[in-house]
Design an enzyme around this catalytic site. Structure first.
Site, PDB file in Angstrom:
ATOM      1  N   HIS A   1      -3.791  -4.982   0.767  1.00 48.98           N
ATOM      2  CA  HIS A   1      -3.311  -5.283   2.114  1.00 48.98           C
ATOM      3  C   HIS A   1      -3.496  -6.770   2.442  1.00 48.98           C
ATOM      4  O   HIS A   1      -4.451  -7.126   3.156  1.00 48.98           O
ATOM      5  CB  HIS A   1      -4.070  -4.460   3.146  1.00 48.98           C
ATOM      6  CG  HIS A   1      -3.635  -3.047   3.276  1.00 48.98           C
ATOM      7  ND1 HIS A   1      -2.495  -2.673   3.967  1.00 48.98           N
ATOM      8  CD2 HIS A   1      -4.184  -1.901   2.814  1.00 48.98           C
ATOM      9  CE1 HIS A   1      -2.368  -1.357   3.934  1.00 48.98           C
ATOM     10  NE2 HIS A   1      -3.374  -0.861   3.233  1.00 48.98           N
TER      11      HIS A   1
ATOM     12  N   GLU B   1      -2.061  -8.365   4.605  1.00 50.56           N
ATOM     13  CA  GLU B   1      -1.900  -8.517   6.061  1.00 50.56           C
ATOM     14  C   GLU B   1      -3.157  -8.129   6.835  1.00 50.56           C
ATOM     15  O   GLU B   1      -3.270  -8.431   8.036  1.00 50.56           O
ATOM     16  CB  GLU B   1      -0.714  -7.669   6.552  1.00 50.56           C
ATOM     17  CG  GLU B   1      -0.955  -6.196   6.750  1.00 50.56           C
ATOM     18  CD  GLU B   1      -0.991  -5.356   5.478  1.00 50.56           C
ATOM     19  OE1 GLU B   1      -0.969  -4.115   5.583  1.00 50.56           O
ATOM     20  OE2 GLU B   1      -1.058  -5.935   4.362  1.00 50.56           O
TER      21      GLU B   1
ATOM     22  N   CYS C   1       0.841  -1.205   0.000  1.00 52.79           N
ATOM     23  CA  CYS C   1       0.000   0.000   0.000  1.00 52.79           C
ATOM     24  C   CYS C   1       0.877   1.257   0.000  1.00 52.79           C
ATOM     25  O   CYS C   1       1.471   1.569  -1.027  1.00 52.79           O
ATOM     26  CB  CYS C   1      -1.008  -0.017   1.139  1.00 52.79           C
ATOM     27  SG  CYS C   1      -2.372   1.143   0.854  1.00 52.79           S
TER      28      CYS C   1
END
Length: 226
Positions: A172, A174, A94
């Protein structure tokens, strides 16, 4: 293999105790892949002494824009260029995706098409992978030598590969669904249109492709380099 996590922001205070901060999320995402981690809070001006202090570097997401005037932006760009020159592998997620592009001559802008929030599908060379997103800024002009390795109708430069030097992803992997829900409660209100968040909330729940992106990140770090 030791990976330095260059932390460019913090998760919301109200979510951090339960779901962790950004380095915790990446440690969970990449667990079991032969990597160990050390975090540097570069947003707070805590930088590594040398690009060789770790075997590779991962730049996190941030609520900041790469084009904004923050003290850590210029030294982080310098670090990116130094790591590229020294052939120390970089991964950017990002904001990390954007700052690497910007540091190497690309352009990052607030996208006129609005926000990408929640489960979002990307074409990785014919393989469709779905991961959580949370962004409005995008890389609108690629640096010279950057190869597009993932895109969709909303984000042309969704993942970029810079040979064996850097691999970057706009989304993202994560972010677990619970964290996206938390962001909608804590950072989305009044910023992201309600209808965009409502549509994203409907998509949360089914398994996504975060593990596949994690494999690509780990494989990139471990790639043999002369």
């Amino acid at each position: 293999m030791k990976i330095g996590i260059l932390q460019t922001g913090k998760s919301p205070d109200i979510l951090r105790e339960e779901l962790g901060d950004y380095p915790d999320m990446f440690a969970r995402l990449l667990a079991g892949r032969g990597l160990e981690f050390r975090a540097y809070h570069v947003e707070g001006m805590v930088f590594p002494e040398n690009v060789h202090d770790c075997d590779g570097w991962l730049i996190t997401g941030s609520r900041h824009g790469t084009y904004e005037d923050h003290p850590f932006i210029a030294p982080l760009e310098e670090f990116v260029r130094a790591a590229i020159a020294a052939k120390v592998p970089l991964v950017g997620i990002c904001f990390g995706h954007q700052i690497i592009a910007q540091a190497l001559g690309g352009k990052v802008e607030r996208f006129g098409g609005g926000w990408a929030i929640g489960p979002t599908s990307y074409d990785f060379g014919g393989e469709i992978l779905t991961v959580n997103a949370w962004h409005r800024d995008q890389v609108t002009t690629r640096p010279e030598g950057a190869e597009v390795v993932a895109s969709n109708h909303f984000c042309e430069n969704a993942a970029l590969l810079y040979g064996d030097r850097a691999f970057t992803v706009q989304a993202h992997p994560e972010f677990e669904d619970a964290f996206v829900e938390g962001l909608m409660r804590t950072r989305g209100k009044g910023v992201v249109p309600d209808d965009v968040m409502a549509e994203a909330a409907k998509k949360l729940g089914p398994p996504n492709s975060s593990a596949a992106i994690a494999d690509r990140i780990a494989d990139f770090f471990k790639e043999h380099r002369n």
